[in-house]
Design an enzyme around this catalytic site. Structure first.
Site, PDB file in Angstrom:
ATOM      1  N   THR A  53       0.825  -1.201   0.000  1.00  0.00           N
ATOM      2  CA  THR A  53       0.000   0.000   0.000  1.00  0.00           C
ATOM      3  C   THR A  53       0.861   1.253   0.000  1.00  0.00           C
ATOM      4  O   THR A  53       0.414   2.323  -0.419  1.00  0.00           O
ATOM      5  CB  THR A  53      -0.951  -0.003   1.208  1.00  0.00           C
ATOM      6  OG1 THR A  53      -1.652  -1.242   1.242  1.00  0.00           O
ATOM      7  CG2 THR A  53      -1.972   1.111   1.128  1.00  0.00           C
ATOM      8  N   TYR A 141       4.732 -12.183   5.759  1.00  0.00           N
ATOM      9  CA  TYR A 141       3.512 -11.749   5.070  1.00  0.00           C
ATOM     10  C   TYR A 141       3.160 -12.821   4.041  1.00  0.00           C
ATOM     11  O   TYR A 141       3.901 -13.043   3.096  1.00  0.00           O
ATOM     12  CB  TYR A 141       3.750 -10.402   4.403  1.00  0.00           C
ATOM     13  CG  TYR A 141       2.549  -9.754   3.763  1.00  0.00           C
ATOM     14  CD1 TYR A 141       1.255 -10.201   3.967  1.00  0.00           C
ATOM     15  CD2 TYR A 141       2.728  -8.644   2.938  1.00  0.00           C
ATOM     16  CE1 TYR A 141       0.169  -9.581   3.377  1.00  0.00           C
ATOM     17  CE2 TYR A 141       1.644  -8.001   2.347  1.00  0.00           C
ATOM     18  CZ  TYR A 141       0.370  -8.479   2.559  1.00  0.00           C
ATOM     19  OH  TYR A 141      -0.696  -7.861   1.969  1.00  0.00           O
ATOM     20  N   LYS A 169       1.504 -11.763   9.064  1.00  0.00           N
ATOM     21  CA  LYS A 169       0.366 -11.060   8.495  1.00  0.00           C
ATOM     22  C   LYS A 169      -0.285 -12.008   7.502  1.00  0.00           C
ATOM     23  O   LYS A 169       0.302 -12.342   6.477  1.00  0.00           O
ATOM     24  CB  LYS A 169       0.801  -9.763   7.810  1.00  0.00           C
ATOM     25  CG  LYS A 169      -0.346  -9.017   7.131  1.00  0.00           C
ATOM     26  CD  LYS A 169       0.142  -7.810   6.343  1.00  0.00           C
ATOM     27  CE  LYS A 169      -0.995  -7.148   5.591  1.00  0.00           C
ATOM     28  NZ  LYS A 169      -0.533  -6.017   4.737  1.00  0.00           N
TER      29      LYS A 169
END
Length: 300
Positions: A53, A141, A169
């Site tokens: 992001t 992640y 995550k």
């Protein structure tokens, strides 16, 4: 009756924060600092910088160092900063990890190598080198929808012995699998806002959000209400956020584009500039985003 909250080595409410750019595509560090301060003022105890992001695929190693240093200056020493260092090149990731340590990160976010699909032996080899270079706590992640590969449970079992690897995550979306990962001793963070409440029910420690750009206080309320022993109350708050989740995650190029448009609607940013190959939301998409945020009571 309160619900026992699992350990949260990086805090409980984090957002993978956007990186601001000028109209010519150059870094806008002052506006990036505004984003960081906005998040900390609205429910966050941690931030992830230079994640997807944050448009890390289009920022240079030097820019990543500047972003982290600027955010640390903006939020002070007490906010947990996790630096994204994952790439599909081990040498680059190890360099980013060392830089993150030098520039004030409390930990690193390490995504599975994307596109080249190295297999489990290759994934573990890559992870090991970056973990050793970082000398910081590590949040893995796992997002196979973007990377094309998934970390096997057997690989997690092997990494139990790697002391710096403390969290995951998870954007796989398999709650039972996630529960097994927590049983191995890892802290699991929801990597999908639409599943945040479900993850809490399956032992998650917190969230790494996108919608937190505009709903940080509300996500904090979901989490605090759940751990206070009121799952029905948490569900009520969460349900009110569904239109916002749909609006933020419901366009093909969601993430940085919708986060920046939301920040513009809030007045935190005065633009929604992104770097190619992303393109900013058009006026019709912004109107749909606004409608979803209004329906959730996040803007008026």
């Amino acid at each position: 009756m309160t619900t026992a909250a699992p350990a949260a080595p990086f805090g409980r409410v984090l957002t993978a924060m956007a990186t601001a750019f000028h109209a010519d595509g150059s870094l806008d560090l002052e506006s990036t600092q505004k984003i960081a301060r906005h998040l900390v003022a609205n429910g966050h105890d941690g931030l992830v910088v230079s994640g997807t992001t944050g448009e890390s695929p289009t920022t240079t190693q030097g820019e990543d160092g500047e972003i982290l240093a600027a955010v640390r200056d903006a939020v002070g020493p007490d906010v947990t900063l996790v630096a994204g260092v994952g790439t599909n090149d081990t040498r680059t990731s190890t360099e980013l990890a060392r830089q993150a340590n030098k520039n004030g990160a409390n930990g690193v976010l390490l995504v599975t190598p994307y596109y080249n699909k190295p297999g489990q032996k290759g994934i573990l080899h890559h992870f090991r080198q970056v973990v050793e270079a970082a000398e910081l706590p590590v949040m893995l992640y796992d997002i196979p929808g973007r990377t094309g590969s998934q970390i096997a449970l057997e690989s997690y079992e092997e990494m139990v012995a790697w002391e710096p690897v403390v969290a995951v995550k998870d954007a796989v979306g398999d709650f039972v699998r996630g529960l097994r990962i927590t049983q191995l001793g890892f802290a699991v963070y929801s990597g999908d806002d639409a599943l945040n409440l479900g993850w809490l029910a399956h032992g998650a420690s917190g969230f790494v959000s996108v919608c937190g750009h505009v709903a940080g206080n509300e996500l904090r309320s979901v989490l605090d209400t759940f751990f206070a022993g009121d799952p029905a109350g948490a569900r009520e708050i969460f349900t009110r956020l569904l239109p916002a989740f749909d609006a933020v995650m419901g366009v093909p190029n969601y993430g940085a584009t919708t986060a920046k448009a939301a920040l513009q609607l809030l007045g935190v940013l005065d633009n929604r500039n992104v770097r190619s190959p992303l393109v900013p939301l058009d006026d019709e998409e912004v109107a749909a985003l606004r409608a979803g945020l209004v329906k959730s009571g996040l803007i008026h």
